[in-house]
Enzyme design. Structure first.
Site, short mmCIF file in Angstrom:
data_model
loop_
_atom_site.label_atom_id
_atom_site.label_comp_id
_atom_site.label_asym_id
_atom_site.label_seq_id
_atom_site.Cartn_x
_atom_site.Cartn_y
_atom_site.Cartn_z
N GLU A 1 -7.32 -32.05 23.45
CA GLU A 1 -8.61 -31.89 22.58
C GLU A 1 -9.44 -33.25 22.84
OE1 GLU A 1 -10.39 -31.84 18.23
OE2 GLU A 1 -8.23 -30.83 18.46
N GLU B 1 -5.51 -32.83 9.40
CA GLU B 1 -5.75 -31.52 9.31
C GLU B 1 -5.16 -30.41 10.22
OE1 GLU B 1 -9.00 -29.48 11.74
OE2 GLU B 1 -9.82 -31.26 11.10
N HIS B 2 -4.97 -30.81 11.27
CA HIS B 2 -4.14 -29.76 12.16
C HIS B 2 -2.99 -29.41 11.64
CE1 HIS B 2 -6.43 -29.62 16.26
NE2 HIS B 2 -7.12 -30.23 15.67
#
Length: 410
Positions: free
Chosen positions: A125, A53-54
């Site tokens: 993160e 996704e990133h």
């Protein structure tokens, strides 16, 4: 569409924003499957769906977020257990934004260099979430409820699994799960539906996709749950979570499945919601505060309830919650009058939520039960009686497995 993509259009003539959500049925649980073109199951590192996704935002000519910004739009993405979604919201250039959304998701660009750069970003993160006690409570409970399963792993993975991801891994996952036949697009806003439909159709017909193959995923499996565990962190007050792992067989038909889910959600609300006598009693004696909450999660592979609270007395709270679950049939809160109140409240919240394009799109994309969807909720809600709730709650309560997880102050 001819390539297998399912597209939903919801025109909103009186709105000034367009919202688009492009979703693939691929999430953190999908780590073991047969890659497209292969014949054997292969297991990939935990966190790869979130990593992918990133990476889709980064292209050879720069970051896609800047391109959306130049069009006056906002963009984002998120990964859950079972899906990954990409979105935009804009007051202008709705067609250009729709094209950009479709094009950037359908054109991957992964290199070993940009994969290595992203590994450091995602590790930061992951570390940030490790400092979040509420996240640790939820993740810790899931790991105890579903040991040795993808649910026991953080959606973002671990530093070790993130370091193991290669560009080749990303391409294999992308080519398997990002085929249009495994995706859906939801568009809502003040656009002309025929013009937008033609625009999307032309965009897709100008692209070439490989032949559709059935995706073969490894069936979800988990070891027996661990009934109790605890952890020490820098918190001011103990944090307690009670997990109810569903072991009963869920309905097969889409209509019954949605009724089952709503029934169990309402069941928890009847016993523990803010309109219940029990909530008031637990609050007044100091066993719970405003942090108290509960949820019922349902996927086709698993289902569970979670009740959480910051409390000075986790043992006493656990006992009170479990007693309520066992004796719900004689509970004052388990009544037709209380149910009618909650249903009216749910309908009020539902119709109010229809003012939010974001909420409509996200709920619609996450709750497509074959021929049923988010807009069928009022009709389904009408069919839910106290007898229906008791029927499904009884099944769930009788066969569930209880798990307790507590975070204690260091």
């Amino acid at each position: 569409m001819s390539n297998g993509l399912t597209v939903y259009y919801l025109p909103k003539a009186d709105y000034n924003r367009t919202y688009g959500l492009f979703t693939t049925n691929f999430g953190s649980l999908d780590t073991t499957f047969i890659p497209r073109g292969a014949t054997e199951f292969q297991t990939f590192p935990e966190g790869i769906a979130h990593f992918l996704e990133h990476k889709l935002f980064e292209k050879e000519d720069g970051d896609v977020m800047y391109k959306f910004g130049a069009l006056g739009a906002q963009t984002n993405a998120f990964t859950s257990f079972s899906r990954t979604s990409y979105l935009f919201s804009t007051r202008e250039n709705s067609y250009e934004c729709t094209q950009l959304l479709l094009d950037f998701v359908q054109k991957p660009y992964f290199t070993e260099e940009n994969v290595h750069k992203e590994q450091g970003i995602i590790q930061q993160e992951i570390q940030m979430y490790q400092d979040d006690s509420d996240f640790r409570l939820f993740a810790g409970l899931l790991a105890k409820m579903y040991p040795e399963s993808p649910l026991a792993a953080d959606i973002a993975g671990t530093p070790a699994t993130i370091n193991a991801i290669t560009s080749e891994d990303l391409y294999q996952n992308y080519e398997t799960f990002y085929h249009p036949s495994n995706m859906n697009l939801f568009l809502t806003g003040p656009f002309d539906i025929d013009k937008m439909a033609d625009f999307v159709k032309n965009n897709q017909e100008n692209k070439t996709f490989v032949k559709i193959e059935e995706i073969k995923r490894q069936p979800f499996q988990a070891e027996n749950p661990r009934s109790f565990d605890q952890l020490e962190l820098e918190v001011a007050m103990p944090k307690f979570a009670l997990g109810l792992r569903g072991e009963d067989e869920i309905p097969k038909s889409s209509k019954e499945l949605l009724i089952y889910k709503l029934s169990n959600q309402i069941f928890l609300d009847l016993l523990f919601g803010r309109t219940s006598e029990r909530y008031e009693k637990l609050y007044n004696v100091g066993l719970i505060d405003d942090s108290f909450g509960f949820s019922f999660d349902l996927e086709k592979q698993f289902h569970f309830s979670i009740l959480t609270a910051d409390t000075e007395n986790p043992e006493k709270l656990s006992q009170a919650l479990q007693e309520a679950l066992k004796s719900y049939k004689i509970d004052k809160d388990f009544s037709v009058e209380h149910l009618d109140l909650l249903k009216r409240e749910m309908l009020g919240d539902y119709f109010s939520s229809l003012n939010s394009l974001e909420y409509i799109a996200n709920q619609f994309a996450s709750e497509i039960y074959d021929d049923l969807n988010f807009f069928d909720l009022p009709e389904i809600l009408e069919k839910i009686t106290l007898d229906v709730i008791e029927k499904y709650a009884e099944k769930f309560i009788n066969e569930m497995k209880l798990v307790e997880f507590t975070i204690l102050p260091k």
